[in-house]
Motif scaffolding. Structure first.
Motif, mmCIF file in Angstrom:
data_model
loop_
_atom_site.group_PDB
_atom_site.id
_atom_site.type_symbol
_atom_site.label_atom_id
_atom_site.label_comp_id
_atom_site.label_asym_id
_atom_site.label_seq_id
_atom_site.Cartn_x
_atom_site.Cartn_y
_atom_site.Cartn_z
ATOM 1 N N ALA A 141 -10.394 28.058 3.155
ATOM 2 C CA ALA A 141 -10.867 26.795 3.735
ATOM 3 C C ALA A 141 -11.130 26.939 5.225
ATOM 4 O O ALA A 141 -12.071 26.334 5.769
ATOM 5 C CB ALA A 141 -9.840 25.695 3.477
ATOM 6 N N ALA A 142 -10.332 27.726 5.902
ATOM 7 C CA ALA A 142 -10.505 27.902 7.342
ATOM 8 C C ALA A 142 -11.837 28.545 7.681
ATOM 9 O O ALA A 142 -12.393 28.334 8.768
ATOM 10 C CB ALA A 142 -9.356 28.751 7.900
ATOM 11 N N VAL A 143 -12.367 29.342 6.764
ATOM 12 C CA VAL A 143 -13.652 29.998 6.984
ATOM 13 C C VAL A 143 -14.798 29.109 6.527
ATOM 14 O O VAL A 143 -15.872 29.069 7.145
ATOM 15 C CB VAL A 143 -13.703 31.359 6.244
ATOM 16 C CG1 VAL A 143 -15.075 32.017 6.406
ATOM 17 C CG2 VAL A 143 -12.610 32.275 6.737
ATOM 18 N N GLY A 144 -14.582 28.367 5.444
ATOM 19 C CA GLY A 144 -15.673 27.605 4.849
ATOM 20 C C GLY A 144 -15.946 26.265 5.490
ATOM 21 O O GLY A 144 -17.023 25.693 5.298
ATOM 22 N N LEU A 145 -14.982 25.725 6.203
ATOM 23 C CA LEU A 145 -15.155 24.400 6.795
ATOM 24 C C LEU A 145 -14.955 24.475 8.299
ATOM 25 O O LEU A 145 -14.053 25.177 8.793
ATOM 26 C CB LEU A 145 -14.162 23.413 6.179
ATOM 27 C CG LEU A 145 -14.289 23.172 4.663
ATOM 28 C CD1 LEU A 145 -13.165 22.256 4.194
ATOM 29 C CD2 LEU A 145 -15.658 22.569 4.321
ATOM 30 N N SER A 146 -15.766 23.715 9.005
ATOM 31 C CA SER A 146 -15.611 23.631 10.464
ATOM 32 C C SER A 146 -14.462 22.681 10.789
ATOM 33 O O SER A 146 -13.853 22.080 9.890
ATOM 34 C CB SER A 146 -16.911 23.141 11.095
ATOM 35 O OG SER A 146 -17.212 21.823 10.639
ATOM 36 N N ALA A 147 -14.204 22.484 12.083
ATOM 37 C CA ALA A 147 -13.091 21.632 12.504
ATOM 38 C C ALA A 147 -13.285 20.199 12.050
ATOM 39 O O ALA A 147 -12.308 19.485 11.768
ATOM 40 C CB ALA A 147 -12.939 21.701 14.024
ATOM 41 N N ASP A 148 -14.543 19.742 11.963
ATOM 42 C CA ASP A 148 -14.797 18.361 11.530
ATOM 43 C C ASP A 148 -15.026 18.259 10.023
ATOM 44 O O ASP A 148 -15.527 17.256 9.527
ATOM 45 C CB ASP A 148 -15.978 17.772 12.296
ATOM 46 C CG ASP A 148 -17.245 18.607 12.112
ATOM 47 O OD1 ASP A 148 -17.171 19.657 11.432
ATOM 48 O OD2 ASP A 148 -18.300 18.214 12.649
ATOM 49 N N GLY A 149 -14.729 19.358 9.278
ATOM 50 C CA GLY A 149 -14.818 19.321 7.826
ATOM 51 C C GLY A 149 -16.188 19.572 7.258
ATOM 52 O O GLY A 149 -16.394 19.440 6.043
ATOM 53 N N GLN A 150 -17.138 19.991 8.100
ATOM 54 C CA GLN A 150 -18.484 20.277 7.610
ATOM 55 C C GLN A 150 -18.563 21.715 7.082
ATOM 56 O O GLN A 150 -17.872 22.612 7.578
ATOM 57 C CB GLN A 150 -19.507 20.076 8.748
ATOM 58 C CG GLN A 150 -19.598 18.649 9.237
ATOM 59 C CD GLN A 150 -19.973 17.696 8.118
ATOM 60 O OE1 GLN A 150 -20.947 17.932 7.391
ATOM 61 N NE2 GLN A 150 -19.186 16.617 7.980
#
Length: 713
Positions: free
Chosen positions: A79-88
């Motif tokens: 998840a840390a790789v697939g999503l940015s800080a704002d969940g995009q």
């Protein structure tokens, strides 16, 4: 989902008969397996394979037009790789989704995967269609079918080359009554095939429905498509034809398989040859009829060959006389050749051929057959010597009879390979040994020597009989040991499924002779004696003897496990390397009976503990001194051990291994008490050494029949 039965047929040119059965079975298994993997086959589906000289086929019930949808949970990335800080979604995630065939807005699930969160996509995968699934199965089959020798041929366009066992001229693929559009080797699927080459009622057969295939071929095409059904019909006709004459067709499963692979419409016919040929040894006549003509000789009630034989024809004419006469005419020159070879061979003695063995190469690194014969003689002499000196007597009429045995063995060893230079064995290598026996009898040699010449090859295969007399037993053992020691000595060890010199078969022959003949011989001494028969420097493999011993014992353990003994039982007995091997079945039965006793688990565990203590001990062994036994538990153990060991030893010497082990059951309580109350590693060196001596005595008493520690869980 539409579910129908499936028919698949490849129509080919004549397939190799010795490979047909395996090809038919593999074709059906590969196609069925591939369709099952894709979810196109129902759970209760039944597969029927077809294999005839000109076709491979499969009828499979409960086949779906399309496999059911399948729910999939695809792991994408952390998840840390697939999503940015704002969940995009990150570019990496979008790329992964596209590569997985998923839309960018596919709902994602976050879940722990180990210590970190990962992204998962839940989706539904459409099931494979039968058209695509069957095409995939056919393509996979082409790569995996066990073809003995691939044939390359050109397609109709004159340019394209393809590979298969034989050229393919037709492809049927029916799902119920519907043609499944697939292709193979340049052919498109349809519903037409050909029947019997000569007796089909129709030039071209149309198969309307998958379930019509077998009956249509039989009634309209004069073909029994099922290999098993055709084989059963041939066997029935053979038995019926033999019974009419009061005779019995020879039993040969391989020949029956081969003939089944040669005909599509079997018709058994009765033929004869001239009685004069029966003067030739029946093994020669039988072999030439089976190997060259695929005929079934007929035997009388005593198992003797008669002048009658059966032919399995592929046609059924109203008047079969021409077919019968043709087969009788064809076999006559074959039998005449056998008679000629037999008559010519008897003009020279076996001994006169021995010198010629020096010119026959046995192996490039092991010399000629003549040199080999001399080694076999030396090994055989050493075996007789070991039998004479054995403490466990070998049953020969009297001790002085060993001289007579040695004389017979030496003569048989000298002549055993001489028949390799005869015309008959040159034509039929399978008769080596057998012809040597006939020629030896013709020369008036002692019957024991003649039989030994034949029997020294035994056992030739699994389940074969062992040598019939003492001379043959010694010679067979010597011959196999020479082969094993020689080839191991130059590094020619079997590897994987490669065993060009049949060393596994030779090892199993040694095992069977030692066990079933109950010879009082130890394998290490036999191997050492065999190695001494080779010239110095010939055996170059440094660890040959150790490798060979490990190899034979490994074969022995495998053979015993195949007979139904457990791995633990076999390990416990073979760990002691017992001799003679004839006692091994009794030891195994004793171990099985002991393991059923309630005391067995505790005693096996205690035995293992004792063994570990003794292995770790650095004390020099000393004799047990009863005066140094201080604790009541060790005194009681010593007293119980005296009684139980004496009883067990007496029973062991009588050969009652089961009772010997059962006598040890009385030691459970005192052994348990000893380990509860006594510290073996006492500070006093004398006491410690004495307790180790007690355990050494216990260990020896408990492990005469088998190493009981191997039974501990």
């Amino acid at each position: 989902m539409t579910m129908q039965n499936l028919l698949l047929e490849l129509f080919v040119e004549e397939l190799p008969p010795k490979a047909l059965k395996k090809l038919g079975e593999s074709f059906a298994q590969l196609i069925e397996g591939a369709l099952r993997t894709q979810g196109l086959v129902g759970e209760g589906a039944v597969a029927t394979s077809f294999a005839s000289p000109r076709r491979l086929g499969l009828h499979l019930t409960q086949v779906l037009a399309q496999a059911p949808e399948k729910a999939l949970r695809i792991k994408l990335m952390p998840a840390a790789v697939g999503l940015s800080a704002d969940g995009q979604p990150s570019p990496a995630l979008l790329k992964k989704l596209a590569a997985s065939g998923l839309a960018a807005d596919t709902p994602l699930e976050r879940a722990l995967d180990g210590k970190a969160e990962a992204l998962f996509a839940n989706t539904v995968q459409a099931g494979a269609t039968l058209e695509l699934g069957l095409q995939k199965a056919l393509d996979e089959m082409l790569k995996a079918l066990p073809i003995p020798k691939v044939m390359s041929y050109q397609l109709a366009d004159g340019w394209t080359s393809v590979n298969f066992v034989r050229p393919v001229h037709g492809l049927i693929a029916l799902h119920g009554a519907t043609v499944v559009p697939v292709s193979l080797l340049g052919l498109q699927s349809g519903r037409h095939t050909l029947g019997h080459r000569f007796e089909s009622a129709e030039a071209r057969l149309e198969i309307a429905h998958a379930d019509d295939y077998a009956e249509a071929l039989k009634s309209r095409g004069a073909v029994i498509a099922s290999f098993a059904e055709r084989r059963s019909e041939i066997a029935r006709q053979l038995q019926a034809a033999g019974a009419k004459l009061g005779l019995k067709p020879i039993e040969d499963e391989a020949l029956l398989d081969e003939v089944t692979a040669l005909v599509e419409r079997p018709n058994v016919l009765h033929c004869q040859f001239e009685k004069d040929f029966l003067a030739v040894p029946q093994e020669c006549l039988i072999l030439t009829m089976k190997a060259n003509q695929k005929y079934f000789p007929l035997l009388d009630a005593q198992g003797r060959l008669t002048q009658h034989f059966l032919v399995v024809s592929n046609i059924a004419p109203a008047d079969a006389s021409a077919v019968i006469q043709g087969n009788e005419r064809v076999v006559r020159p074959r039998l005449a050749d056998a008679k000629f070879f037999f008559d010519q061979d008897r003009k020279r003695t076996l001994e006169s051929r021995v010198e010629g063995l020096a010119k026959v190469v046995y192996h490039g690194k092991l010399g000629s057959q003549g040199e080999r014969a001399e080694r076999v003689r030396a090994i055989a002499h050493a075996i007789v010597k070991q039998l004479r000196e054995a403490t466990h007597p070998y049953t020969v009429d009297a001790k002085d009879q060993f001289d007579v045995l040695d004389s017979k063995v030496q003569q048989a060893a000298l002549l055993a390979k001489a028949d390799l230079l005869t015309d008959m064995v040159g034509e039929f290598p399978e008769l080596q040994g057998i012809m040597g026996c006939y020629y030896a009898r013709h020369e008036g040699l002692r019957d024991g020597v003649a039989i030994a010449i034949e029997d020294h090859y035994k056992p030739r295969f699994a389940g074969d009989a062992l040598p019939r007399n003492h001379t043959g037993t010694v010679l067979a053992l010597a011959d196999k040991l020479e082969t094993l020691v020689g080839l191991f000595g130059i590094g020619q060890l079997p590897s994987g499924d490669k065993d060009p010199f049949a060393l596994r078969r030779h090892a199993l022959g040694v095992i069977r002779i030692l066990m079933e003949k109950n010879l009082p011989l130890a394998l290490p001494a036999l191997v050492q004696a065999a190695a001494q028969a080779f010239p110095e420097g010939m055996l170059t493999h440094a660890t040959a003897q150790d490798d060979l011993l490990h190899f034979v014992f490994d074969r022995l353990m495998g053979s015993l496990r195949e007979q139904g003994y457990s791995a633990q039982e076999v390990d416990a007995v073979i760990a002691l390397r017992p001799a003679p091997w004839g006692d091994i079945p009794k030891r195994l039965a004793a171990v099985r009976a002991f393991a059923a006793l309630p005391e067995a688990p505790a005693l096996a565990a205690a035995n293992k503990r004792v063994g570990n203590i003794l292995k770790k001990s650095e004390e020099a062994p000393v004799a047990l001194n009863a005066a140094l036994l201080q604790e009541a538990a060790e005194q009681q153990l010593q007293q119980a051990l005296q009684t139980a060991a004496a009883q067990a030893d007496s029973l062991f010497e009588q050969g009652d291994y089961a009772a010997s082990l059962q006598a040890l059951a009385a030691l459970k309580a005192p052994v348990d008490a000893f380990f509860d109350a006594v510290m073996v590693n006492a500070e006093d060196a004398a006491v410690r050494a004495n307790r180790l001596a007690l355990l050494r005595t216990l260990h020896g008493a408990m492990n005469r029949v088998a190493e009981l520690a191997r039974l501990a869980q």
